[in-house]
Design an enzyme around this catalytic site. Structure first.
Site, short mmCIF file in Angstrom:
data_model
loop_
_atom_site.label_atom_id
_atom_site.label_comp_id
_atom_site.label_asym_id
_atom_site.label_seq_id
_atom_site.Cartn_x
_atom_site.Cartn_y
_atom_site.Cartn_z
N ASP A 66 20.98 -8.58 67.06
CA ASP A 66 20.22 -8.88 65.84
C ASP A 66 18.79 -9.29 66.15
OD1 ASP A 66 22.24 -8.39 64.06
OD2 ASP A 66 22.18 -10.36 63.13
N ASN A 76 23.18 -12.99 51.03
CA ASN A 76 23.49 -14.42 51.05
C ASN A 76 22.66 -15.10 52.14
OD1 ASN A 76 25.07 -16.64 50.00
ND2 ASN A 76 26.16 -16.64 51.95
N PHE A 99 24.19 -14.29 42.81
CA PHE A 99 23.04 -14.13 41.91
C PHE A 99 23.43 -13.59 40.54
CE2 PHE A 99 20.41 -15.45 45.24
CZ PHE A 99 19.12 -15.62 44.75
N VAL A 155 21.24 -8.65 47.36
CA VAL A 155 20.34 -9.10 46.30
C VAL A 155 19.13 -8.19 46.21
CG1 VAL A 155 18.89 -11.01 45.51
CG2 VAL A 155 21.13 -11.49 46.52
#
Length: 397
Positions: free
Chosen positions: A149, A212, A284, A332
């Site tokens: 990552d 998240n 959300f 999101v």
């Protein structure tokens, strides 16, 4: 059909996909699944094969048993390692420290180096190592590749990567900005260059990975020059349950005045803060319903969330000097049109203008959401970290 197995091992779960590396970014994986509740009596394996869903509920003692049971279930539905040609296994590894700037072919030595990085990612790297150990035993004859990552952010300049604390302490303890979600930021920043059909070095992009967990990155000519997460994924934007940036003095204040331990403060900032800590929810869709019902806590959480997005956006516009594209991705970022609209509201003077009709279209692959007159092209591009990991893995096959 040559496939890559992609594994993402968590502390009590394993996500897996069988991916054709030749797929486009929006193609569904051939097989996907989840082993969950490892170590619990109510373990479960969910397998999805070309749209069909299969479930096995059984106690799962550890990662080894979980992955073996998952492979058995795949074999039962003619999509297991014994029936398919798996050419490589790609492992998502959260933290590569300063040691790993690119995907690595996994050897015993590489595993030990990843294990040595556990102090930098105590919640993630141990599970990543467990997944690697198990998969190498089950599939010993194919290359296993670690994809980090943090790798994409090795290009950060020192001014962005280093913290203003004592340099000897920082060097001894590996304290610096590492950044996370790098595979996603790299994937969508490359994808937007492909869409524009321009040379990579000509495009400056600001990427919003909003799930998240949430982070942003400034990408200059294909190289990351800044990102919002820091030494850990706790820094930066307001997230679902994480605080994002706070005054470090708050930690000392809570310790001295509330008598909270380091572990209690860690739990507070990582799991009980962010949008959930402010509003009570971290979904959300629920937050939007609460806002529509004029819930003041929800309004406050949302305004703080948007404020932090815009702070980082302004910072990265200055860092890049010229912005060509902005990309929204992750749960999101791809689905909450109101977040995109409010994050970029009132920026027409900077050449950023959202088209309301384009922005309202459902999430169905990459799409332009800015107006034709907008100097900065704004896109929604679904991320596909598994496909990116699969493509890296097969390069070692």
């Amino acid at each position: 059909m040559a496939l890559a197995l992609v594994l993402n091992s968590g502390s009590s779960s394993i996500k897996f996909q069988l991916v054709n590396p030749e797929n486009s970014a929006i193609d569904e994986p051939y097989v996907s699944g989840l082993v969950e509740q490892i170590g619990e009596p109510n373990g479960r394996i969910v397998l999805k094969v070309e749209g069909e869903k299969y479930t096995l509920e059984t106690p799962i003692a550890d990662h080894s048993e979980g992955l073996n049971l998952a492979f058995d279930l795949m074999d039962q539905h003619n999509c297991g390692p014994s029936q398919l040609e798996i050419t490589a296994v790609g492992h998502r590894v959260v933290h590569g420290g300063i040691l790993f700037s690119a995907p690595e072919l996994i050897t015993d030595e590489i595993v030990e180096m990843i294990r040595d990085l556990i102090p930098l990612a105590p919640l993630h790297n141990p599970a990543n190592v467990d997944g690697i150990d198990v998969a190498r035993k089950i599939l010993p004859d194919v290359p296993h590749v670690a994809v980090f990552d943090t790798g994409f952010f090795h290009s950060l300049p020192p001014a962005a990567a280093l913290y203003a604390i004592n340099k000897d302490v920082a060097a001894e303890h590996g304290i610096r900005r590492y950044g996370f979600h790098g595979t996603s930021h790299e994937f969508v920043s490359k994808r937007v260059v492909e869409i524009l059909e321009k040379p990579t070095e000509e495009i400056n992009t600001i990427t919003f990975h909003l799930g998240n967990g949430a982070s942003m990155a400034a990408v200059q000519g294909g190289r990351a020059v800044d990102t919002s997460m820091g030494m850990t994924p706790l820094a930066g934007l307001v997230m679902g349950t994480r605080s994002g940036d706070i005054d470090p003095g708050i930690v000392f204040h809570l310790s001295r005045t509330a008598g909270m331990s380091i572990d209690e403060i860690d739990n507070l900032l990582n799991k009980k803060s962010g949008v959930k800590g402010l509003s009570g929810v971290n979904d959300f869709r629920e937050l939007r319903e609460m806002i529509d019902n004029n819930d003041q806590d929800a309004w406050s959480a949302y305004n703080i969330y948007i404020h932090q997005l815009r702070r980082y956006l302004g910072s990265y516009m200055v860092a890049l000097g010229r912005v060509d594209t902005i990309v929204f991705t992750a749960g999101v970022g791809e689905n909450a049109q109101f977040v995109r609209e409010d994050a970029l509201a009132g920026l027409e003077m900077y050449g950023i203008e959202i088209d309301p009709e384009r922005n309202a279209l459902p999430n169905d692959g990459p799409r332009l959401i800015s107006t034709d007159a907008s100097q900065v092209k704004v896109f929604v591009i679904p991320t596909n970290e598994e496909l990116a990991i699969a493509r890296y893995a097969v390069k070692f096959a």
